[in-house]
Design a protein around this motif. Structure first.
Motif, PDB file in Angstrom:
ATOM      1  N   ILE A   1      33.239  82.981  15.302  1.00  0.00           N
ATOM      2  CA  ILE A   1      34.517  82.486  14.779  1.00  0.00           C
ATOM      3  C   ILE A   1      35.232  81.653  15.836  1.00  0.00           C
ATOM      4  O   ILE A   1      35.732  80.560  15.544  1.00  0.00           O
ATOM      5  N   VAL A   2      35.265  82.141  17.071  1.00  0.00           N
ATOM      6  CA  VAL A   2      35.925  81.427  18.170  1.00  0.00           C
ATOM      7  C   VAL A   2      35.269  80.059  18.379  1.00  0.00           C
ATOM      8  O   VAL A   2      35.959  79.044  18.533  1.00  0.00           O
ATOM      9  N   GLU A   3      33.943  80.003  18.368  1.00  0.00           N
ATOM     10  CA  GLU A   3      33.228  78.731  18.523  1.00  0.00           C
ATOM     11  C   GLU A   3      33.546  77.775  17.374  1.00  0.00           C
ATOM     12  O   GLU A   3      33.751  76.581  17.590  1.00  0.00           O
ATOM     13  N   ALA A   4      33.569  78.294  16.168  1.00  0.00           N
ATOM     14  CA  ALA A   4      33.867  77.452  15.003  1.00  0.00           C
ATOM     15  C   ALA A   4      35.279  76.884  15.110  1.00  0.00           C
ATOM     16  O   ALA A   4      35.499  75.690  14.878  1.00  0.00           O
ATOM     17  N   GLU A   5      36.246  77.718  15.466  1.00  0.00           N
ATOM     18  CA  GLU A   5      37.626  77.259  15.590  1.00  0.00           C
ATOM     19  C   GLU A   5      37.756  76.196  16.672  1.00  0.00           C
ATOM     20  O   GLU A   5      38.471  75.207  16.490  1.00  0.00           O
ATOM     21  N   ALA A   6      37.031  76.365  17.766  1.00  0.00           N
ATOM     22  CA  ALA A   6      37.073  75.369  18.848  1.00  0.00           C
ATOM     23  C   ALA A   6      36.533  74.030  18.366  1.00  0.00           C
ATOM     24  O   ALA A   6      37.123  72.973  18.632  1.00  0.00           O
ATOM     25  N   GLU A   7      35.425  74.048  17.649  1.00  0.00           N
ATOM     26  CA  GLU A   7      34.843  72.794  17.155  1.00  0.00           C
ATOM     27  C   GLU A   7      35.701  72.167  16.059  1.00  0.00           C
ATOM     28  O   GLU A   7      35.863  70.946  16.010  1.00  0.00           O
ATOM     29  N   LEU A   8      36.244  72.995  15.193  1.00  0.00           N
ATOM     30  CA  LEU A   8      37.076  72.477  14.106  1.00  0.00           C
ATOM     31  C   LEU A   8      38.414  71.942  14.615  1.00  0.00           C
ATOM     32  O   LEU A   8      39.006  71.055  14.006  1.00  0.00           O
ATOM     33  N   GLY A   9      38.906  72.522  15.711  1.00  0.00           N
ATOM     34  CA  GLY A   9      40.182  72.089  16.265  1.00  0.00           C
ATOM     35  C   GLY A   9      41.376  72.790  15.648  1.00  0.00           C
ATOM     36  O   GLY A   9      42.514  72.355  15.821  1.00  0.00           O
ATOM     37  N   TYR A  10      41.147  73.869  14.941  1.00  0.00           N
ATOM     38  CA  TYR A  10      42.242  74.660  14.369  1.00  0.00           C
ATOM     39  C   TYR A  10      41.766  76.092  14.151  1.00  0.00           C
ATOM     40  O   TYR A  10      40.579  76.371  14.120  1.00  0.00           O
ATOM     41  N   SER A  11      42.735  76.990  14.002  1.00  0.00           N
ATOM     42  CA  SER A  11      42.426  78.395  13.750  1.00  0.00           C
ATOM     43  C   SER A  11      42.147  78.605  12.273  1.00  0.00           C
ATOM     44  O   SER A  11      42.807  78.012  11.418  1.00  0.00           O
ATOM     45  N   LEU A  12      41.178  79.437  11.994  1.00  0.00           N
ATOM     46  CA  LEU A  12      40.893  79.802  10.609  1.00  0.00           C
ATOM     47  C   LEU A  12      41.965  80.792  10.147  1.00  0.00           C
ATOM     48  O   LEU A  12      42.492  81.560  10.949  1.00  0.00           O
ATOM     49  N   PRO A  13      42.302  80.790   8.875  1.00  0.00           N
ATOM     50  CA  PRO A  13      43.323  81.711   8.373  1.00  0.00           C
ATOM     51  C   PRO A  13      42.920  83.173   8.629  1.00  0.00           C
ATOM     52  O   PRO A  13      41.735  83.515   8.549  1.00  0.00           O
ATOM     53  N   PRO A  14      43.901  84.024   8.935  1.00  0.00           N
ATOM     54  CA  PRO A  14      43.601  85.440   9.187  1.00  0.00           C
ATOM     55  C   PRO A  14      42.819  86.103   8.052  1.00  0.00           C
ATOM     56  O   PRO A  14      41.923  86.904   8.309  1.00  0.00           O
ATOM     57  N   SER A  15      43.123  85.755   6.822  1.00  0.00           N
ATOM     58  CA  SER A  15      42.410  86.366   5.697  1.00  0.00           C
ATOM     59  C   SER A  15      40.928  85.964   5.687  1.00  0.00           C
ATOM     60  O   SER A  15      40.056  86.782   5.377  1.00  0.00           O
ATOM     61  N   TYR A  16      40.619  84.716   6.048  1.00  0.00           N
ATOM     62  CA  TYR A  16      39.222  84.278   6.098  1.00  0.00           C
ATOM     63  C   TYR A  16      38.505  84.935   7.273  1.00  0.00           C
ATOM     64  O   TYR A  16      37.358  85.375   7.146  1.00  0.00           O
ATOM     65  N   ARG A  17      39.193  85.013   8.423  1.00  0.00           N
ATOM     66  CA  ARG A  17      38.603  85.688   9.589  1.00  0.00           C
ATOM     67  C   ARG A  17      38.229  87.130   9.221  1.00  0.00           C
ATOM     68  O   ARG A  17      37.150  87.601   9.556  1.00  0.00           O
ATOM     69  N   TRP A  18      39.150  87.822   8.539  1.00  0.00           N
ATOM     70  CA  TRP A  18      38.881  89.198   8.116  1.00  0.00           C
ATOM     71  C   TRP A  18      37.668  89.234   7.192  1.00  0.00           C
ATOM     72  O   TRP A  18      36.779  90.070   7.342  1.00  0.00           O
ATOM     73  N   TRP A  19      37.630  88.324   6.231  1.00  0.00           N
ATOM     74  CA  TRP A  19      36.570  88.311   5.235  1.00  0.00           C
ATOM     75  C   TRP A  19      35.195  88.100   5.877  1.00  0.00           C
ATOM     76  O   TRP A  19      34.248  88.828   5.576  1.00  0.00           O
ATOM     77  N   VAL A  20      35.072  87.091   6.770  1.00  0.00           N
ATOM     78  CA  VAL A  20      33.747  86.849   7.369  1.00  0.00           C
ATOM     79  C   VAL A  20      33.348  87.961   8.330  1.00  0.00           C
ATOM     80  O   VAL A  20      32.168  88.229   8.496  1.00  0.00           O
ATOM     81  N   LYS A  21      34.316  88.610   8.961  1.00  0.00           N
ATOM     82  CA  LYS A  21      33.982  89.745   9.828  1.00  0.00           C
ATOM     83  C   LYS A  21      33.498  90.947   9.004  1.00  0.00           C
ATOM     84  O   LYS A  21      32.637  91.693   9.436  1.00  0.00           O
ATOM     85  N   LYS A  22      34.071  91.106   7.841  1.00  0.00           N
ATOM     86  CA  LYS A  22      33.706  92.257   6.990  1.00  0.00           C
ATOM     87  C   LYS A  22      32.472  91.979   6.125  1.00  0.00           C
ATOM     88  O   LYS A  22      31.583  92.804   6.015  1.00  0.00           O
ATOM     89  N   TYR A  23      32.415  90.803   5.510  1.00  0.00           N
ATOM     90  CA  TYR A  23      31.350  90.492   4.552  1.00  0.00           C
ATOM     91  C   TYR A  23      30.398  89.386   4.999  1.00  0.00           C
ATOM     92  O   TYR A  23      29.278  89.326   4.535  1.00  0.00           O
ATOM     93  N   GLY A  24      30.855  88.473   5.833  1.00  0.00           N
ATOM     94  CA  GLY A  24      30.012  87.397   6.336  1.00  0.00           C
ATOM     95  C   GLY A  24      29.799  86.277   5.344  1.00  0.00           C
ATOM     96  O   GLY A  24      30.399  85.229   5.430  1.00  0.00           O
ATOM     97  N   ASN A  25      28.960  86.515   4.404  1.00  0.00           N
ATOM     98  CA  ASN A  25      28.695  85.532   3.353  1.00  0.00           C
ATOM     99  C   ASN A  25      28.410  86.289   2.071  1.00  0.00           C
ATOM    100  O   ASN A  25      28.184  87.489   2.091  1.00  0.00           O
ATOM    101  N   ALA A  26      28.476  85.574   0.986  1.00  0.00           N
ATOM    102  CA  ALA A  26      28.246  86.245  -0.295  1.00  0.00           C
ATOM    103  C   ALA A  26      27.945  85.220  -1.368  1.00  0.00           C
ATOM    104  O   ALA A  26      28.235  84.030  -1.224  1.00  0.00           O
ATOM    105  N   LEU A  27      27.352  85.701  -2.428  1.00  0.00           N
ATOM    106  CA  LEU A  27      27.162  84.917  -3.645  1.00  0.00           C
ATOM    107  C   LEU A  27      28.051  85.529  -4.712  1.00  0.00           C
ATOM    108  O   LEU A  27      28.081  86.744  -4.880  1.00  0.00           O
ATOM    109  N   LEU A  28      28.767  84.699  -5.394  1.00  0.00           N
ATOM    110  CA  LEU A  28      29.601  85.148  -6.495  1.00  0.00           C
ATOM    111  C   LEU A  28      29.187  84.351  -7.716  1.00  0.00           C
ATOM    112  O   LEU A  28      29.356  83.136  -7.758  1.00  0.00           O
TER     113      LEU A  28
END
Length: 78
Positions: A14-41
């Motif tokens: 997440i830290v690497e992605a935010e550095a490359e993107l140039g902005y912080s990811l929203p807290p809710s998305y950070r929580w989601w990828v830490k808990k679930y990572g990826n998913a198919l819906l």
């Protein structure tokens, strides 16, 4: 509705992605990828952070899309 959970991501991804993107990811998305990572819906992949060694090949990875030429990024905004 079918839900297929993936694998959680590591904080340093997440830290690497935010550095490359140039902005912080929203807290809710950070929580989601830490808990679930990826998913198919319902067969649609939710944007994710892939492992470093796969980012060049995973088209649902946030950094993969960020690295695309601008005219190809519009595909994801539809």
């Amino acid at each position: 509705m079918k839900w297929h959970q993936g694998h959680p991501v590591e904080e340093d991804w997440i830290v690497e992605a935010e550095a490359e993107l140039g902005y912080s990811l929203p807290p809710s998305y950070r929580w989601w990828v830490k808990k679930y990572g990826n998913a198919l819906l319902e067969g649609t992949e939710i944007l994710k952070l892939a492992p470093r060694d796969l980012r060049e090949y995973v088209d649902a990875d946030i950094l993969y899309i960020h690295r695309l030429p601008r005219h190809l990024q519009s595909f994801w905004s539809n």
